[in-house]
Every structure is written in C-alpha cells, then in structure tokens.
Design an enzyme around this catalytic site. Structure first.
Site, PDB file in Angstrom:
ATOM      1  N   LEU A   1     -36.751  -2.899   5.662  1.00  0.00           N
ATOM      2  CA  LEU A   1     -35.538  -3.946   5.653  1.00  0.00           C
ATOM      3  C   LEU A   1     -34.517  -3.109   6.529  1.00  0.00           C
ATOM      4  O   LEU A   1     -34.063  -1.716   6.422  1.00  0.00           O
ATOM      5  CB  LEU A   1     -34.803  -4.062   4.317  1.00  0.00           C
ATOM      6  CG  LEU A   1     -35.735  -4.638   3.220  1.00  0.00           C
ATOM      7  CD1 LEU A   1     -35.020  -4.748   2.108  1.00  0.00           C
ATOM      8  CD2 LEU A   1     -36.681  -5.591   3.543  1.00  0.00           C
ATOM      9  N   CYS A   2     -33.613  -3.718   7.326  1.00  0.00           N
ATOM     10  CA  CYS A   2     -32.612  -3.492   7.901  1.00  0.00           C
ATOM     11  C   CYS A   2     -32.811  -2.367   9.009  1.00  0.00           C
ATOM     12  O   CYS A   2     -33.455  -2.640   9.947  1.00  0.00           O
ATOM     13  CB  CYS A   2     -31.555  -3.050   6.926  1.00  0.00           C
ATOM     14  SG  CYS A   2     -30.031  -2.453   7.106  1.00  0.00           S
ATOM     15  N   ILE A   3     -32.329  -1.177   8.555  1.00  0.00           N
ATOM     16  CA  ILE A   3     -32.457  -0.169   9.698  1.00  0.00           C
ATOM     17  C   ILE A   3     -33.825   0.690   9.512  1.00  0.00           C
ATOM     18  O   ILE A   3     -34.263   1.641  10.378  1.00  0.00           O
ATOM     19  CB  ILE A   3     -31.354   0.992   9.508  1.00  0.00           C
ATOM     20  CG1 ILE A   3     -31.443   1.871  10.699  1.00  0.00           C
ATOM     21  CG2 ILE A   3     -31.217   1.791   8.408  1.00  0.00           C
ATOM     22  CD1 ILE A   3     -31.017   1.380  12.180  1.00  0.00           C
TER      23      ILE A   3
END
Lengths: 220, 220
Positions: A136-138
């Site tokens: 997820l995300c970064i």
C-alpha cells in the site's frame, strides 16, 4: 474455503517515521471482514529517526521499529526474524514513511536506496514460493527496488513514479481504491494516502487489496 | 441534513499509555461513513508514563499526549485548549489506558482518582450545552467520575463496574457493539476492547456510537 492467514509487516507507528496507522488498522479490519486471520511482524531495529507528528520536525530521540509497531498491534506482534513463509498464505505491507525510512532508505537516497536485509529476504523468498504480496501507499517503491521490472501504482505522484521507472519498474496511474496487479510476482498495489484521500477511501483500498490477495492465493 | 461535526478527544497513541489506536481510527471511519466530519484534539501535557507495548513494561522516557496523539491524527490535531463548543455537534472519547492515565488517574488510584482540569471542563460544558458525548471502552469511568449518577457500560468487567458504582454511577452489562444511552446527559457508551473483542466488533461499536450520537443531536 480454508481460513486465509495474512502476515502484516509494520514499519513503526505513525505516518511520518513509521507505519501509517489508518492503513495498518484498516488492513486488519479488511482481513477480518473477509474471514481471514493476521499476525503482525516488524524488524527489531532502530528507526531511521523520530518525527514530531504535530510539527513535522525531527525529535532528539531514538525509538525501536518493533516496539513502536507493537502500539498498532496492541502488543500482539513478533520480530520479523521469527517470520516463517510456511505459516502464511500472503503478506501485506501497509504504507507510511517507515517503509521508505526503516525498510529502505528511499526517503533519503531515492532510487539508489539500500534495502533492509531482513525485509529483502522476506520479499524475495515470498515471491520465490509464490506467496501473494500486497503493498500500500509508498510500499511499492520498496518492491520496485527489490524486484526487477515490477508493475506497480503509487497513485499519480510524478516524482515517485519517475523514481520507480529509474529502478526498472513500470508505474500505472490510479485513482482511490484502484489496484494494479503484477501477475508474475503476484504483487498487488494501491495508492491509499499517496493520494489526498479520505479515511473511507483508505478502507476501500484495503478491502480491494485483501480481496485480490485472496483471489491470487486461490488461483495460483 | 446539516453535516455533523464531531470532536474526537485523544489521550495519546497506543492502548497501554494513550488512545487505543483501532478505536480511534474506526471512530474516524464510522464518522466519515455516516457523512460527518471530525477534528481531533488532545491536551498538551506530559503522559503519565510510557509503556513498551511489546513487553508491557515502563520505559524511562517522557512523551507528550498531544504530540503522540498527532500520530493517529496524521498531524491534523489541535491542543484541547483550542476546543470550542460552538464549532461541534458532538464529542467522542475513544478508549485506551490513556483515558485512565492521562485524562484522569483512575488506572493508578481507582474511584478516588483526580481528573485533568481541561478535560473536566470540556465534558461539563458540553453536558451543560446539551452536546451529545460518546465514550468508548474505559472512557465511561472518566464520565462516572465527572458526572453524578451517570448510566454507562464498560462491558462486563466486574472490578471496573464496581468502581463505577462507588463513584455514584450505574453500570449496565453489555455485549459487543451494544450501547447504553444516558438520556439526561446525552451520553452514549459501548465496551469495545473492554471486552475481548475482534477488530470487526470494534468497528460495530464505533458505527453504533456514531449512529446514536447523530440521533441524539437531531432529537434534543
């Protein structure tokens, strides 16, 4: 259907120097709603630094990734050194700068970053064994650094997308809750807070990641 | 219907010395799902102590309630001194030992505990103005100490229930997700992690608290 067992790998506790708290919590909720179980892990090592989340400034302190991650896990967490592939059906990496600071040095060094040895071994051996991974995300930048020519999304941030290209990966622009699946690695990614998101959109992202991981684990 | 504005009062970040992270996060999610908005607040004061969430032991450190709570709020938090009743339709207190350690001294002194002056003023003035208050998990003990003859639930823990009686309140046994409403104070309580709960049961509890708070705010 057998109960699916998820390992959640946390990088601390707090978006600016550790695991993003909402993404981590909502990953747990999505797994529970889907009928799965989870166990949290974190490396037993010092954080890259400690950020005052009110001011954004560095604090003159030292904190341990595992001990802080235990806050999100309510104490039910194990050192990453105790993680065994045989015990799990899939792995999830929530986001937060901890991934780009404690799992690799991307936040400080960009595409030339180094990767934590223990984390790299977990990712590589999971891929080798065919275990699906959610990032997820970064977290997709970590995957782009470890896995050659990976297909991922971090939303639409141009600088990060370019860094992924520099590391040999392919970036796909996505909106809230959308996922990109790299079938060769069984890697599923979604932007979460890499976009300017509401907490409901984060919940949508974690629901979708968990759904795709379960699908991948059942369709090898 | 006008958008409902919630104030969320956090007591740190982490179940053993601060705000319970899942309860806090899932309160935010429940508010967002119900179409409301929220602003987090926390007192700018030192924590009673710092607990290593891996071992349960005290750490030789000092941390600030507001700065740590900012981790759950992703930096979007204000000192409790800036809270104004006029800006909100209701208030929620997530649980975690921070409520019984940083908002009052119940965890150390039981029914004879002292209450943080700033927190007490917020609760009393909200009741005076008729603003509904939600209190999760251990937070009802704080309400029992501040408000005379209050009706609350913390689940079924006998020792805590007896302490509530000693402080003049009435305790009602409840199961996962159930709420007790004290109509005279417009106070809604639910046990959350005061029961041995799953994260899905916590989400059910925060959904129900938010639903009842909205109902109370529309039916004065």
């Amino acid at each position: 259907m057998k109960t699916k067992k998820f390992a959640i790998i946390l990088s601390g506790s707090g978006v600016f120097d550790g695991a993003e708290i909402h993404e981590s919590t909502l990953t747990m909720l999505s797994i529970a709603k889907a009928g799965g179980t989870y166990q949290c892990f974190a490396p037993d090592k010092e954080q890259a630094h400690v950020i005052n989340h009110l001011t954004g400034e560095e604090m003159p302190e030292k904190r341990n990734v595992l001990i802080e991650a235990a806050r999100i896990a309510r104490g039910n967490i194990k050192p990453l050194s105790e993680f065994s592939l045989d015990d799990f059906d899939m792995i999830v990496f929530p986001g937060g700068f901890g991934v780009a600071k404690n799992f690799c040095s991307f936040a400080f060094e960009g595409p030339d970053c180094e990767v934590d040895q223990e984390v790299e071994t977990v990712v590589k051996s999971a891929v080798e064994k065919g275990l699906p991974i959610g990032a997820l995300c970064i977290s997709p930048v970590l995957m782009a650094r470890i896995l050659p020519a990976v297909d991922v999304t971090i939303g639409e941030d141009q600088e990060t997308a370019e860094a992924i290209s520099t590391m040999g990966g392919s970036h796909y622009i996505t909106d809230h809750g959308e996922v990109i699946i790299d079938e060769k690695y069984k890697l599923v990614t979604t932007p979460c807070y890499m976009l300017d998101a509401t907490i409901q959109q984060i919940a949508e992202g974690t629901d979708n990641i968990v759904k795709e991981l379960i699908y991948l684990s059942e369709n090898p």
